[in-house]
Scaffold this motif. Structure first.
Motif, PDB file in Angstrom:
ATOM      1  N   ILE A   1      -6.838  -1.456  44.357  1.00  0.00           N
ATOM      2  CA  ILE A   1      -7.146  -0.945  42.993  1.00  0.00           C
ATOM      3  C   ILE A   1      -8.247  -1.658  42.382  1.00  0.00           C
ATOM      4  CG2 ILE A   1      -6.001  -0.528  40.776  1.00  0.00           C
ATOM      5  CD1 ILE A   1      -3.415  -0.225  42.032  1.00  0.00           C
ATOM      6  N   ILE A   2      -8.157  -2.713  42.497  1.00  0.00           N
ATOM      7  CA  ILE A   2      -9.106  -3.894  41.794  1.00  0.00           C
ATOM      8  C   ILE A   2     -10.395  -3.690  42.523  1.00  0.00           C
ATOM      9  CG2 ILE A   2      -9.969  -6.227  41.824  1.00  0.00           C
ATOM     10  CD1 ILE A   2      -6.980  -7.119  41.744  1.00  0.00           C
ATOM     11  N   ALA A   3     -10.437  -3.229  43.835  1.00  0.00           N
ATOM     12  CA  ALA A   3     -11.667  -3.071  44.573  1.00  0.00           C
ATOM     13  C   ALA A   3     -12.027  -1.708  44.008  1.00  0.00           C
ATOM     14  CB  ALA A   3     -11.627  -3.184  46.215  1.00  0.00           C
ATOM     15  N   ALA A   4     -11.319  -0.690  44.097  1.00  0.00           N
ATOM     16  CA  ALA A   4     -11.708   0.776  43.749  1.00  0.00           C
ATOM     17  C   ALA A   4     -12.123   0.903  42.240  1.00  0.00           C
ATOM     18  CB  ALA A   4     -10.473   1.639  44.049  1.00  0.00           C
ATOM     19  N   LEU A   5     -11.600  -0.035  41.516  1.00  0.00           N
ATOM     20  CA  LEU A   5     -12.200   0.056  39.994  1.00  0.00           C
ATOM     21  C   LEU A   5     -13.600  -0.867  39.958  1.00  0.00           C
ATOM     22  CD1 LEU A   5      -8.778  -0.700  38.238  1.00  0.00           C
ATOM     23  CD2 LEU A   5     -10.217   1.189  38.251  1.00  0.00           C
ATOM     24  N   GLY A   6     -13.893  -1.331  41.121  1.00  0.00           N
ATOM     25  CA  GLY A   6     -15.413  -1.936  40.898  1.00  0.00           C
ATOM     26  C   GLY A   6     -15.548  -3.412  40.668  1.00  0.00           C
ATOM     27  N   HIS A   7     -14.014  -4.079  40.820  1.00  0.00           N
ATOM     28  CA  HIS A   7     -14.019  -5.433  40.268  1.00  0.00           C
ATOM     29  C   HIS A   7     -13.812  -6.525  41.743  1.00  0.00           C
ATOM     30  CE1 HIS A   7     -13.519  -5.002  36.003  1.00  0.00           C
ATOM     31  NE2 HIS A   7     -12.983  -3.795  36.469  1.00  0.00           N
ATOM     32  N   GLU A   8     -14.199  -5.695  42.931  1.00  0.00           N
ATOM     33  CA  GLU A   8     -14.081  -6.719  44.211  1.00  0.00           C
ATOM     34  C   GLU A   8     -14.561  -8.143  44.249  1.00  0.00           C
ATOM     35  OE1 GLU A   8     -14.940  -6.392  48.973  1.00  0.00           O
ATOM     36  OE2 GLU A   8     -15.077  -4.499  47.627  1.00  0.00           O
ATOM     37  N   SER A   9     -15.925  -7.907  43.613  1.00  0.00           N
ATOM     38  CA  SER A   9     -16.979  -9.351  43.560  1.00  0.00           C
ATOM     39  C   SER A   9     -16.032 -10.423  42.638  1.00  0.00           C
ATOM     40  CB  SER A   9     -18.207  -8.929  43.136  1.00  0.00           C
ATOM     41  OG  SER A   9     -17.923  -8.511  41.619  1.00  0.00           O
ATOM     42  N   GLU A  10     -15.103 -10.163  42.002  1.00  0.00           N
ATOM     43  CA  GLU A  10     -14.364 -11.132  41.152  1.00  0.00           C
ATOM     44  C   GLU A  10     -13.229 -11.601  41.862  1.00  0.00           C
ATOM     45  OE1 GLU A  10     -13.518  -9.345  37.308  1.00  0.00           O
ATOM     46  OE2 GLU A  10     -15.452  -8.418  37.470  1.00  0.00           O
TER      47      GLU A  10
END
Length: 296
Positions: free
Chosen positions: A55-64
């Motif tokens: 979910i984190i990655a799909a929402l665009g926060h993978e780099s965090e």
């Protein structure tokens, strides 16, 4: 007097240069020390659940993401950008704190009370979600994680689950599917009811071959014969631990089942099949398609 004045001025100038150099050095040393202990800028997330990581990655926060647990296998890039912390059950707070996280996310299934209390004591913001194993539960989890990240672009992820599930085709005859969890020939378990895999089997239009108990129990020849599955379902990693499909069909009692006689087996990615994350609909469609193919 002029000579004395010039000498005095040169001495003062030299002293000033040395003092400035020393001060600069001290300032550099101070700056270095401050950088080592200064708060880290930006969000640094540790995710202790595979579905939450997706979910984190799909929402665009993978780099965090700076750290993930062993179940966080998707997207594959996560394992190269974030530290693999291993299994949550054997994870220490010290190992997590080394990553200087600003936010820790996980579910109550993975993070036990003891670890939760230690994380609370450490003073790091921690969100522990209750994950319901259903399409509605997955959509709720997506919304909760998005809210934690102050991200309101989550509706498309929820809608995709419904869109994908609508693609599941009706099967003329519901096959009996037996899921076997394997970690080598000495670690074989079968799924009863109320497991993530059991729920996906139902969503895909089939029935679980084992309904006499909940969760997992060791695989026995008696259980195989009693369930008499039409199809065996396994993770790709589990099949690999048995040396391939031929190793599965050599299990004691397998040759007496419909699945064993007809050599029917479906192999799927573990994170996809059991994660109940944003790809839940994809998992149901993929299993449904293979069930339809095996019915021919």
């Amino acid at each position: 007097m002029k000579k004395i004045s010039l000498l005095t001025l040169l001495t003062i100038a030299l002293f000033t240069v040395i003092s400035c150099k020393k001060e600069t050095t001290n300032n550099n040393e101070t700056t270095t020390e401050q950088e080592a202990v200064a708060p880290v800028e930006g969000q640094r997330i540790v995710s202790l659940n595979g579905a939450v990581t997706e979910i984190i990655a799909a929402l665009g926060h993978e780099s965090e993401l700076v750290g993930v647990d062993v179940t966080s296998a998707y997207p594959e890039s996560v394992k190269t950008t974030a530290k693999d912390l291993g299994h949550v059950r054997s994870l220490s707070v010290e190992t997590i704190m080394e990553l200087q996280p600003t936010l820790i996310l996980g579910t109550s299934t993975d993070i036990g009370p003891e670890l939760a209390e230690k994380l609370k004591t450490a003073g790091i913001e921690t969100q522990i979600y209750t994950q319901e194993i259903s399409p509605a539960g997955t959509k709720k989890l997506i919304e909760e994680v998005a809210n934690t990240l102050n991200n309101d672009n989550y509706k498309s992820l929820q809608d995709k689950i419904d869109t994908d599930l609508a693609k599941v085709q009706n099967l003329e005859t519901k096959p009996k599917v037996l899921f076997i969890y394997a970690r080598g020939a000495n670690m074989l378990m079968v799924s009863g009811t109320n497991t993530p895999v059991d729920k996906v089997i139902t969503l895909a239009g089939a029935t679980n071959a084992v309904t006499g108990f909940e969760e997992y129990k060791p695989l026995t020849p008696e259980a195989l014969l009693q369930g008499n599955p039409d199809i065996i379902l396994m993770f790709d990693s589990g099949v690999g631990s048995l040396g391939g499909p031929q190793g599965v069909f050599k299990l004691p009692g397998m040759d007496k089942t419909n699945a064993g006689k007809n050599k029917k087996i479906i192999i799927m990615d573990g994170a996809l099949l059991s994660g109940f994350g944003p790809r839940l609909g994809e998992a149901a469609v993929q299993l449904n398609s293979q069930l339809a193919e095996n019915a021919k």
